[in-house]
Design a protein around this motif. Structure first.
Motif, PDB file in Angstrom:
ATOM      1  N   SER A  51      -2.976 -15.465  32.449  1.00  0.00           N
ATOM      2  CA  SER A  51      -1.783 -14.814  31.882  1.00  0.00           C
ATOM      3  C   SER A  51      -1.004 -15.653  30.889  1.00  0.00           C
ATOM      4  CB  SER A  51      -0.816 -14.337  32.998  1.00  0.00           C
ATOM      5  OG  SER A  51      -1.466 -13.424  33.854  1.00  0.00           O
ATOM      6  N   TRP A  52      -1.480 -16.850  30.540  1.00  0.00           N
ATOM      7  CA  TRP A  52      -0.790 -17.701  29.576  1.00  0.00           C
ATOM      8  C   TRP A  52      -1.805 -18.369  28.662  1.00  0.00           C
ATOM      9  CZ3 TRP A  52       4.586 -18.134  29.441  1.00  0.00           C
ATOM     10  CH2 TRP A  52       5.254 -17.490  30.508  1.00  0.00           C
ATOM     11  N   ALA A  53      -1.417 -18.549  27.396  1.00  0.00           N
ATOM     12  CA  ALA A  53      -2.342 -19.091  26.405  1.00  0.00           C
ATOM     13  C   ALA A  53      -2.741 -20.529  26.711  1.00  0.00           C
ATOM     14  CB  ALA A  53      -1.725 -18.996  25.014  1.00  0.00           C
ATOM     15  N   LEU A  69       5.300 -21.532  24.454  1.00  0.00           N
ATOM     16  CA  LEU A  69       4.522 -20.895  25.516  1.00  0.00           C
ATOM     17  C   LEU A  69       4.401 -19.405  25.207  1.00  0.00           C
ATOM     18  CD1 LEU A  69       6.109 -22.398  28.777  1.00  0.00           C
ATOM     19  CD2 LEU A  69       4.071 -23.205  27.586  1.00  0.00           C
ATOM     20  N   TRP A  70       3.195 -18.837  25.394  1.00  0.00           N
ATOM     21  CA  TRP A  70       2.980 -17.415  25.162  1.00  0.00           C
ATOM     22  C   TRP A  70       2.396 -16.775  26.413  1.00  0.00           C
ATOM     23  CZ3 TRP A  70       1.423 -20.983  21.403  1.00  0.00           C
ATOM     24  CH2 TRP A  70       2.116 -20.911  20.198  1.00  0.00           C
ATOM     25  N   ARG A  71       3.013 -15.700  26.836  1.00  0.00           N
ATOM     26  CA  ARG A  71       2.485 -14.944  27.977  1.00  0.00           C
ATOM     27  C   ARG A  71       1.536 -13.863  27.463  1.00  0.00           C
ATOM     28  NH1 ARG A  71       5.026 -12.937  33.694  1.00  0.00           N
ATOM     29  NH2 ARG A  71       2.950 -12.679  34.557  1.00  0.00           N
ATOM     30  N   THR A  72       0.319 -13.846  27.986  1.00  0.00           N
ATOM     31  CA  THR A  72      -0.707 -12.938  27.498  1.00  0.00           C
ATOM     32  C   THR A  72      -0.904 -11.711  28.377  1.00  0.00           C
ATOM     33  OG1 THR A  72      -2.426 -14.205  28.658  1.00  0.00           O
ATOM     34  CG2 THR A  72      -1.942 -14.816  26.368  1.00  0.00           C
ATOM     35  N   ALA A  73      -0.397 -11.719  29.599  1.00  0.00           N
ATOM     36  CA  ALA A  73      -0.519 -10.575  30.512  1.00  0.00           C
ATOM     37  C   ALA A  73       0.703 -10.539  31.412  1.00  0.00           C
ATOM     38  CB  ALA A  73      -1.797 -10.672  31.350  1.00  0.00           C
ATOM     39  N   GLY A  74       1.142  -9.343  31.764  1.00  0.00           N
ATOM     40  CA  GLY A  74       2.326  -9.191  32.592  1.00  0.00           C
ATOM     41  C   GLY A  74       2.018  -9.271  34.071  1.00  0.00           C
TER      42      GLY A  74
END
Length: 268
Positions: free
Chosen positions: A226-228, A48-53
């Motif tokens: 916010s997530w890929a 899992l990758w978070r793309t925005a906080g």
């Protein structure tokens, strides 16, 4: 009674219900964070990758009386910072299996079980609702999850928070049991490369069908950014609701900004 909602990001919403401060699915790690979800049933792991906080940091939160945690096993619903935050809350309501893993202040509910929460002069009733994080039989892979109905004594309608779920027949019972004023629906059309075409959360078309089943007066989309692995854009959700003849139902919240839930059916 004043009710406000602040979308922090993903499925994290800060709710103020009278004197009660409620947080849903706490996720507060920064952009760029990476995680691995182990799936023992398949002998595999999913990244899992978070793309925005988050729009609000954990340090900026007020004291939390109640956390409504749809499930504890995935970082886009409970990350490292969110997990540490649980210990500071008065009460955490989550799945039966999740309460066993979390211990302490966690209360586990099965679908249709309820728990009353009181803070000062404010009392609410929280009822767990069915949720399924993918197609039928997915539970050994994705784990248990629940949604929530929040009722305020004297109000004509309730607040519904779907949790991570697809739309399936069991959710139709929610609209039969409760009058839903506002529905916070987890969307995003979640997909993973290892899952192929399998959908793990609602897309706009499914969310519109659920909104119609619920008889909801308004729908607040959450868990769409916010997530890929969240693949559906807001404009696609809007188009799906328009196509379903529900164009007046959506309420998009700017992250970090509190919105009063002033729709009459939720105000007492």
């Amino acid at each position: 009674m004043e009710i406000t909602a602040t979308h922090v990001g993903t499925a994290t919403v800060l709710l103020r219900i009278g004197e009660l401060t409620v947080l849903t699915d706490p996720v507060f790690d920064p952009a760029g964070s990476e995680y691995v979800v182990d799936i023992p049933a398949r002998g595999m792991s999913v990244p899992l990758w978070r793309t925005a906080g988050p729009a609000i940091t954990a340090e900026e939160l007020p004291p939390i009386d109640l956390v409504l945690l749809s499930h504890d096993e995935h970082a886009d619903n409970l990350d490292h910072t969110g997990r540490a935050l649980l210990a500071t809350a008065s009460t955490v309501i989550t799945t039966k299996s999740g309460s066993g893993r979390l211990g302490g202040n966690a209360i586990g509910l099965a679908p249709w079980e309820s728990h009353d929460v009181v803070c000062g002069k404010t009392r609410i009733k929280v009822t767990a609702t069915p949720a399924r994080h993918g197609p039928e039989g997915i539970e050994p892979i994705m784990g248990d999850t629940i949604g929530f109905v929040v009722e305020v004594p004297g109000a004509q309608a309730a607040l519904y928070i779907s949790g991570d779920t697809v739309y399936y027949d069991a959710l139709d019972e929610i609209g039969r049991r409760f009058g839903i004023g506002t529905a916070l629906l987890h969307m995003g059309d979640a997909h993973f490369p290892a899952g192929g075409d399998i959908r793990f959360s609602m897309n706009g078309q499914a969310a519109a069908a659920l909104a119609r089943s619920l008889g909801a007066r308004s729908v607040v989309p959450i868990h769409y950014e916010s997530w890929a692995h969240l693949t559906e854009k807001p404009e696609e959700v809007t188009a799906a609701f328009d196509d379903a003849g529900l164009d007046g139902l959506l309420r998009w919240l700017d992250p970090g900004r509190p919105y009063p839930i002033t729709w009459p059916t939720l105000t007492v």
